[in-house]
Design a protein around this motif. Structure first.
Motif, PDB file in Angstrom:
ATOM      1  N   ASP A  88     -50.659  53.367  18.223  1.00 42.27           N
ATOM      2  CA  ASP A  88     -50.878  53.643  19.658  1.00 42.27           C
ATOM      3  C   ASP A  88     -49.640  53.287  20.473  1.00 42.27           C
ATOM      4  OD1 ASP A  88     -53.342  54.719  19.773  1.00 42.27           O
ATOM      5  OD2 ASP A  88     -54.386  52.931  20.517  1.00 42.27           O
ATOM      6  N   ARG A  99     -51.784  50.916  28.539  1.00 40.17           N
ATOM      7  CA  ARG A  99     -52.501  51.309  27.329  1.00 40.17           C
ATOM      8  C   ARG A  99     -53.319  50.164  26.748  1.00 40.17           C
ATOM      9  NH1 ARG A  99     -51.530  55.854  23.383  1.00 40.17           N
ATOM     10  NH2 ARG A  99     -50.472  56.891  25.083  1.00 40.17           N
ATOM     11  N   PHE A 100     -52.816  48.950  26.886  1.00 40.60           N
ATOM     12  CA  PHE A 100     -53.492  47.810  26.260  1.00 40.60           C
ATOM     13  C   PHE A 100     -54.103  46.844  27.275  1.00 40.60           C
ATOM     14  CE2 PHE A 100     -50.101  48.672  22.900  1.00 40.60           C
ATOM     15  CZ  PHE A 100     -50.938  49.497  22.165  1.00 40.60           C
ATOM     16  N   GLU A 101     -54.000  47.180  28.546  1.00 39.56           N
ATOM     17  CA  GLU A 101     -54.582  46.353  29.621  1.00 39.56           C
ATOM     18  C   GLU A 101     -54.101  44.905  29.552  1.00 39.56           C
ATOM     19  OE1 GLU A 101     -58.828  46.856  29.915  1.00 39.56           O
ATOM     20  OE2 GLU A 101     -58.689  49.031  29.875  1.00 39.56           O
ATOM     21  N   LEU A 140     -53.281  49.927  13.555  1.00 40.97           N
ATOM     22  CA  LEU A 140     -53.735  51.055  14.392  1.00 40.97           C
ATOM     23  C   LEU A 140     -53.178  50.932  15.808  1.00 40.97           C
ATOM     24  CD1 LEU A 140     -57.487  51.369  13.327  1.00 40.97           C
ATOM     25  CD2 LEU A 140     -55.655  52.984  12.822  1.00 40.97           C
ATOM     26  N   ASP A 141     -53.136  49.707  16.317  1.00 45.32           N
ATOM     27  CA  ASP A 141     -52.592  49.493  17.665  1.00 45.32           C
ATOM     28  C   ASP A 141     -51.095  49.823  17.698  1.00 45.32           C
ATOM     29  OD1 ASP A 141     -55.100  48.471  18.504  1.00 45.32           O
ATOM     30  OD2 ASP A 141     -54.559  46.485  17.743  1.00 45.32           O
ATOM     31  N   LEU A 145     -49.438  39.007  20.360  1.00 45.87           N
ATOM     32  CA  LEU A 145     -50.163  39.994  21.175  1.00 45.87           C
ATOM     33  C   LEU A 145     -51.352  40.595  20.425  1.00 45.87           C
ATOM     34  CD1 LEU A 145     -47.105  41.783  22.842  1.00 45.87           C
ATOM     35  CD2 LEU A 145     -48.474  39.901  23.735  1.00 45.87           C
ATOM     36  N   GLN A 146     -51.463  40.291  19.129  1.00 38.64           N
ATOM     37  CA  GLN A 146     -52.605  40.692  18.299  1.00 38.64           C
ATOM     38  C   GLN A 146     -52.752  42.199  18.138  1.00 38.64           C
ATOM     39  OE1 GLN A 146     -56.293  38.619  18.885  1.00 38.64           O
ATOM     40  NE2 GLN A 146     -55.304  36.706  19.421  1.00 38.64           N
ATOM     41  N   LEU A 147     -51.639  42.912  18.073  1.00 33.67           N
ATOM     42  CA  LEU A 147     -51.724  44.331  17.737  1.00 33.67           C
ATOM     43  C   LEU A 147     -51.845  44.461  16.218  1.00 33.67           C
ATOM     44  CD1 LEU A 147     -50.493  44.578  20.662  1.00 33.67           C
ATOM     45  CD2 LEU A 147     -49.355  46.639  19.828  1.00 33.67           C
ATOM     46  N   ASP A 148     -52.748  45.309  15.737  1.00 27.98           N
ATOM     47  CA  ASP A 148     -52.807  45.565  14.300  1.00 27.98           C
ATOM     48  C   ASP A 148     -52.167  46.920  14.017  1.00 27.98           C
ATOM     49  OD1 ASP A 148     -54.644  47.498  14.960  1.00 27.98           O
ATOM     50  OD2 ASP A 148     -56.278  46.686  13.761  1.00 27.98           O
TER      51      ASP A 148
END
Lengths: 251, 91
Positions: free
Chosen positions: B44, B17-19, B40-41, B35-38
């Motif tokens: 997901d 999903r996040f490559e 919205l991520d 991992l820099q997910l915010d």
């Protein structure tokens, strides 16, 4: 010295603003009589001219800004993603010479003169609107043929290191199937600082890269994947631009 | 369902999903900072985990406490202990 530098550049900017808006007072007033879509586009044009002319006339004595367009033609709707080291970026994004709506936090929309102009020009208030409203307003800008300019770090970094990106604007790029351009701005990390003081005058480099095409975007597994692709490209380019600036300063 | 299978399944979400590269997915990595997910991520991520494990996570308050990848592995290891049928649902 900091005070002298700050007074000098703010005086020059204010003087230029007075000249510019006096000269264009009547055409700007007339633009407010146009239907909404035309009015917004026309006002974005005036803001573009103001940004470009401020760089060219008001700031020229203080520093040099080298601009380079590495796209093979920047036209039509799209999303321009810019790194955000300082407040001066709001002017520097005029360098690609496209009238565009910028995404802004609430406070710039409260500035005298420029705030009402930006609101009337359809600038995008990312702190006040939810995702669906923002997306609908961006579609309006695209329907006028204009791009939008976004700062996915969300706030000024005031350093050479970019803050992590937010994914929202990349999700919108995927949903609306538009290319993403990258505007890399280097050299301006303390011009001005967060307290709006000019600690130094340095030359700057601004470089437009891209785009990540709509076809490439469709192949991304998620907005996160697109975001990180853009983040890595910009990080590499900015490191190279900072090194070039350092090298030029030592010569 | 053993821990290595849980790790493999959770990591597959981040890879597909996040490559992300598998080598980047080490247990101590913080999901937001490293991992820099915010936000919205994260939605997901949760949707992906729900689909992969075949369970609803929206109303599970413990998923909100995860900070690192290791926390995610621990969360699913505990869940698999309480609900052994999860192993059959993995897609």
């Amino acid at each position: 010295m900091i005070l002298a530098r700050s007074v000098a550049i703010y005086s020059a900017t204010l003087l230029w603003a007075l000249i510019f808006w006096s000269v264009f007072f009547l055409p700007v007033t007339a633009a407010f009589l146009l239907p909404a879509a035309k009015r917004r586009h026309r006002l974005r044009m005036f803001l573009l001219f103001f940004g470009l002319s401020t760089i060219r006339f008001a700031w020229r004595p203080f520093f040099r800004i080298d601009y380079e367009d590495r796209t093979e033609g920047f036209e039509g709707p799209g999303i321009v993603v810019a790194d955000h080291r300082s407040a001066i970026d709001a002017f520097l994004v005029a360098l690609p010479r496209r009238s565009a709506a910028q995404t802004v936090n609430g406070w710039p929309l409260k500035l005298p003169v420029l705030g009402p102009m930006a609101r009337a020009a359809g600038y995008l208030n990312i702190t006040a609107w939810d995702y669906d409203t923002l997306r609908a307003r961006i579609e309006e800008v695209f329907s006028a043929g204009d791009p939008i300019i976004s700062y996915p770090e969300g706030t000024r970094s005031e350093s050479r290191k970019m803050n992590p990106f937010h994914s929202g604007i990349f999700r919108i790029a995927m949903e609306l199937n538009v290319p993403v351009y990258m505007l890399c701005i280097a050299g301006n990390q303390h011009m001005p600082d967060r307290k709006f003081r000019f600690r130094e005058f340095r030359n700057m480099k601004v470089r437009l890269l891209g785009p990540v095409t709509a076809d490439e975007i469709r192949q991304c597994a998620s907005a996160y994947a697109l975001k990180m692709k853009v983040f890595r490209r910009m990080t590499d380019e900015l490191a190279s631009m900072d090194a070039e600036l350092d090298h030029e300063e030592t010569i | 369902m053993d821990r290595s299978e849980i790790i493999r399944t959770v990591n597959s979400i981040f890879i597909e999903r996040f490559e992300m590269e598998e080598s980047d997915l080490t247990p101590e990595k913080k999901i937001i900072e490293d991992l820099q997910l915010d936000s919205l991520d994260l939605v997901d991520m949760i949707v992906g985990l729900q689909q992969k494990f075949g369970i609803m996570l929206r109303d599970n308050p413990e998923i909100r406490n995860v900070r690192t990848l290791e926390d995610v592995y621990d969360f699913f290891e505990k869940l698999a202990g309480e609900h052994p049928e999860i192993a059959d649902k993995i897609k």
